[in-house]
Write an enzyme that holds these catalytic residues in place. Structure first.
Site, PDB file in Angstrom:
ATOM      1  N   ASP A 253      40.366  56.275  -4.738  1.00 30.48           N
ATOM      2  CA  ASP A 253      41.163  55.745  -4.367  1.00 30.48           C
ATOM      3  C   ASP A 253      41.985  55.381  -3.458  1.00 30.48           C
ATOM      4  O   ASP A 253      42.658  54.706  -3.094  1.00 30.48           O
ATOM      5  CB  ASP A 253      42.549  55.442  -5.995  1.00 30.48           C
ATOM      6  CG  ASP A 253      41.513  54.660  -7.381  1.00 30.48           C
ATOM      7  OD1 ASP A 253      40.652  54.991  -7.367  1.00 30.48           O
ATOM      8  OD2 ASP A 253      42.446  55.091  -8.707  1.00 30.48           O
TER       9      ASP A 253
ATOM     10  N   ALA B  91      57.585  62.492  -2.944  1.00 28.07           N
ATOM     11  CA  ALA B  91      57.506  61.517  -3.110  1.00 28.07           C
ATOM     12  C   ALA B  91      55.955  60.657  -3.827  1.00 28.07           C
ATOM     13  O   ALA B  91      55.291  61.094  -4.511  1.00 28.07           O
ATOM     14  CB  ALA B  91      57.685  60.672  -1.921  1.00 28.07           C
TER      15      ALA B  91
ATOM     16  N   ASP C  68      66.399  56.078  -0.377  1.00 29.97           N
ATOM     17  CA  ASP C  68      65.709  56.822   1.321  1.00 29.97           C
ATOM     18  C   ASP C  68      64.822  56.273   1.590  1.00 29.97           C
ATOM     19  O   ASP C  68      64.612  55.619   2.468  1.00 29.97           O
ATOM     20  CB  ASP C  68      64.826  57.730  -0.302  1.00 29.97           C
ATOM     21  CG  ASP C  68      65.300  58.881  -0.398  1.00 29.97           C
ATOM     22  OD1 ASP C  68      66.433  59.545  -0.440  1.00 29.97           O
ATOM     23  OD2 ASP C  68      64.224  60.130  -1.369  1.00 29.97           O
ATOM     24  N   GLY C  69      65.108  54.906   1.009  1.00 28.62           N
ATOM     25  CA  GLY C  69      63.884  54.047   2.476  1.00 28.62           C
ATOM     26  C   GLY C  69      64.546  53.360   3.221  1.00 28.62           C
ATOM     27  O   GLY C  69      64.246  53.083   4.002  1.00 28.62           O
TER      28      GLY C  69
ATOM     29  N   SER D 228      53.196  62.411  -6.761  1.00 22.76           N
ATOM     30  CA  SER D 228      52.490  61.704  -8.369  1.00 22.76           C
ATOM     31  C   SER D 228      50.620  61.497  -8.066  1.00 22.76           C
ATOM     32  O   SER D 228      49.980  61.845  -9.933  1.00 22.76           O
ATOM     33  CB  SER D 228      52.886  59.860  -8.471  1.00 22.76           C
ATOM     34  OG  SER D 228      54.219  59.364  -7.940  1.00 22.76           O
TER      35      SER D 228
ATOM     36  N   ASP E 242      54.264  59.522   4.621  1.00 22.70           N
ATOM     37  CA  ASP E 242      52.846  59.888   4.273  1.00 22.70           C
ATOM     38  C   ASP E 242      52.696  58.330   4.859  1.00 22.70           C
ATOM     39  O   ASP E 242      52.945  57.401   5.359  1.00 22.70           O
ATOM     40  CB  ASP E 242      52.427  59.727   3.040  1.00 22.70           C
ATOM     41  CG  ASP E 242      53.488  58.591   1.794  1.00 22.70           C
ATOM     42  OD1 ASP E 242      53.134  57.961   2.175  1.00 22.70           O
ATOM     43  OD2 ASP E 242      54.074  58.746   0.716  1.00 22.70           O
TER      44      ASP E 242
END
Lengths: 287, 287, 287, 287
Positions: free
Chosen positions: C174, C186, C70-71, C190, C145
């Site tokens: 954060d 992605a 995917d990168g 998380s 993102d």
């Protein structure tokens, strides 16, 4: 839209709201508006009734003013959306997502309404059908959510989800919440679903306490058809609830179909009232 | 501990396990162990039965070998803990948290048992009492969890929690899970509770889909007394379940008391078997 | 769309992929397609190069085949979207959300491509601008993102979010993830964000470990303008990252503006390949 | 314990607290207590200083009164725990978990202290050591938490965790929070960790935004040794922070060892002050 006739809908079966309704009517009439009573309200106070007009709802009233909590609006919404009558919500002391005008703001908000300082938000509703033995066993409309959840059992329930005919997942959980954007701040939020801006054309599907931790909420287009197969529910026990009311017991073998309803609910948003203000207040975002 | 007599407990009411049980017995006997059949097993295969010995369980067998899944162990655990008979779990193909020995490892694990290459883990159990009108309406023991949850209702249930007589919270949710460390990887995990190392002397309390998002799981000492007041449940409907089985319908006005049980469950941990290995495998921690 | 010229883009700076690229080219050419090498690929294998054509990309190739993970697709996407060249992703052994074709399926998928058995999915990209002292200090495009997150500090960072000029929240956390539907599986996932069907016209905003637990992910329309004021970041330290690469250090006083990019990324979806299949496989939904 | 000498510790480097400290001293002295100034406080107001006594801290004062917020207590805790001097926390207007006495309650709480209406809660602290090339590169004590987190990078960091020499997991995430029960309501809570009663003998380990969604918080015994191997951090960038202050940059190849500190922090709990009251207030549990 020219607003001259207002339907007044109050909290059902709660005679304590009668004085408030009388006061609201006074304010409306003082502002030159004609007031007709919705069925729930006419049980509490006297006056000209919508039901006596023998005309379609949207011929009798221009807008509906719903006085109570979000639950009162949920009750009125089906009727109002089916006739495309816009609704404005007035709360009885506790701010609601759908009843975001307080009594103290009432006059000011009426002025905004009369001056046209408002917009109409179209809210997607959910059409739910239960198919059993190739027949429609139940049909109904939800404003917030359609929820399949375990009933009298201490065990998980299992079901399979398809979206637009494609297999999504076989899930073991306490249930599944299919929510509209309007319902995203209700039960869905408690189950880990996101906050969805109320006018978006999407639907969310959130499992309740899923056994597989990666079974996370999914957001899909509102034009998608969600089908849930209650395959093994027969061994346990499950219910289907719309907006928090059980409408159907599931015995296994049903297909629950969820799609957006044909009609949308028209919610009046006073220009000075912002959805994010309500979110901050209701969710305690203090920063 | 000298191991010479093994009680064999199989999955209840599943005749398909009979060949496996016969094979397990063969392996045990080949290793010089005497095998007696537990009540669930004796329904499936013939042999000398524990129930015919007319002696306390811990006089008849040194350890119990439980063959099935975690559910089989949950069923056997109450009997075994009450007589302090250590248990070792053998799974029927699918690794369990409590049945972490596979059939293919059986001989090797028996060797470890006979050589003393194991330890005994003491697992806390939950004693649950339902008090109604100042009388005990129900009492029972749970290995994993005691769960108060809504039953046949689409609404939230409300209750108040006290710990050691101190008020903790008034909660509106789908229910509440009080779990042992052993149960932390079961239902509690799905509801957002943490993984607790199984031998810790703590209890976790996790709300199920709480209306207030900051109502998060709480970990307390196992010597604490948890009391849950089903104050407004009468308007809705709720159940109490132990280890996934409904034991009691709650009609409102009950106090549910939860404390650690007097007896602990002795689980045999083969030295080569590690709890973290099981966690990685069961939870799919692949890195 | 008639497909005759394919641009081949490989994983950047990884000479081990050369043999795979040679093989992929063979398969493409065997199927009558002309192959031109993208800039990343031409470093690894010899052949006719896109960059030597001196023509706009969409005049040189009909589609781009991106071979890697995917990168690799994230890297190629900016170029491809700016010329509206559709992309198809081939993975090097590990299934990706954007590279969902395995080498073993390659021939079969080529046949689908040539036969027209595919659709084009338009994926929203994020345009990010950093405004400082009324000037644009940075601009860039993200496929997954744009993330504002604390850098070299052990403390929370604070910022204010506005959407379409309306105040949303003052947050201590954060950081904040603004994700496209493509990016929803992605980093956003998380951090507690939902899975969003990749073609939806929405954007998600998810706080990272917010101090206020009710600061939950928000889904808004992709036409909205998100503005984040890095008000007090000066006392701590923060970065802006696009698709996982830091592009800008934030020193406080910046406004980060996020809106959908003018161009969308055209992803080719082979008819036999389903997004839900990829989700089940990547997220381990075993039921 | 007979209380006659009180050490006064104020918020560091904040001269605005001087008038409050003077007032607190007045109240203490009026109640017959001798007051000595801690090093942070003596910078703000004049008076007899602890540092001038040339005696061990626990010979000079019986208890420490810490005036400020939780951060002030975190700063004082290391010194106080090393001499086993009990601490009581007074907040400057905003209720803290460690500073739960308001100025308006001060006199009443002093009376409780003098009458012995209090208990001493032993709070576990974390001893953190960073081992590099077989040498101790850093050592320090944390009251709330030791946090390994990514620094100046937009990528995940990877590490391996062992507990008591046993492999737990290989994790890809934004970092890892190892928290004491005292720290369970701080950063750990934002990352999805549970609320842990402050006197429990446990430690929690919570990943920050883990790539694998089933990597959930783990609760272990405080006597366990946690070892974290920063194996691949060299390719990215990470920091170690204790109680929110970065103490060490991680370059890869370090082993971070975490175990309970030898000394515990003695916190004074006034009998009328309950931890659950603080939780309800701080977390907004309104029911």
């Amino acid at each position: 839209m020219d607003i001259s006739k207002v339907g007044l809908f109050g909290k059902f079966g709660d005679s304590s709201v009668a004085p408030v309704l009388v006061k609201v009517r006074e304010v409306l009439e003082k502002n030159g508006l004609k007031v007709l009573l919705g069925s729930t309200t006419s049980a509490e106070i006297d006056g000209e009734r919508i039901d006596d007009q023998n005309q379609p709802l949207n011929a009798v009233i221009d807008i509906a003013m719903v006085v109570g909590g979000d639950g009162t609006m949920l009750n009125a919404a089906r009727l109002l959306s089916s006739h495309d009558v816009p609704a404005v919500g007035v709360n009885l002391g506790r701010l609601g997502f759908l009843t975001d005008i307080s009594l103290s703001e009432l006059e000011q908000c009426l002025e905004s309404l009369i001056n046209g300082d408002y917009s109409i938000e179209k809210r997607t509703l959910l059409q739910t059908s239960v198919i059993k033995d190739n027949e429609i066993a139940f049909q109904g409309i939800a404003v917030n959510d359609a929820v399949i959840s375990k009933g009298n059992t201490g065990r998980l329930i299992e079901f399979e989800t398809h979206i637009d005919g494609r297999f999504v997942s076989h899930t073991r959980s306490d249930g599944l919440i299919v929510a509209t954007p309007t319902g995203s701040t209700a039960y869905s939020l408690s189950a880990g679903g996101p906050i969805i801006y109320p006018t978006l054309s999407v639907i969310s599907i959130s499992p309740i306490c899923p056994h597989t931790l990666s079974n996370r909420p999914i957001i899909i287009h509102e034009n998608s058809l969600v089908e849930i197969d209650s395959l093994k529910i027969s061994e346990t026990h499950a219910n289907l609830a719309l907006d928090g009311l059980i409408v159907c017991e599931l015995k296994g073998g049903e297909i629950i179909q969820l799609r957006r309803a044909e009609n949308k609910l028209s919610m009046i948003r006073i220009d000075s009232h912002d959805h994010f203000d309500v979110l901050r207040s209701k969710l305690g975002w203090t920063g």
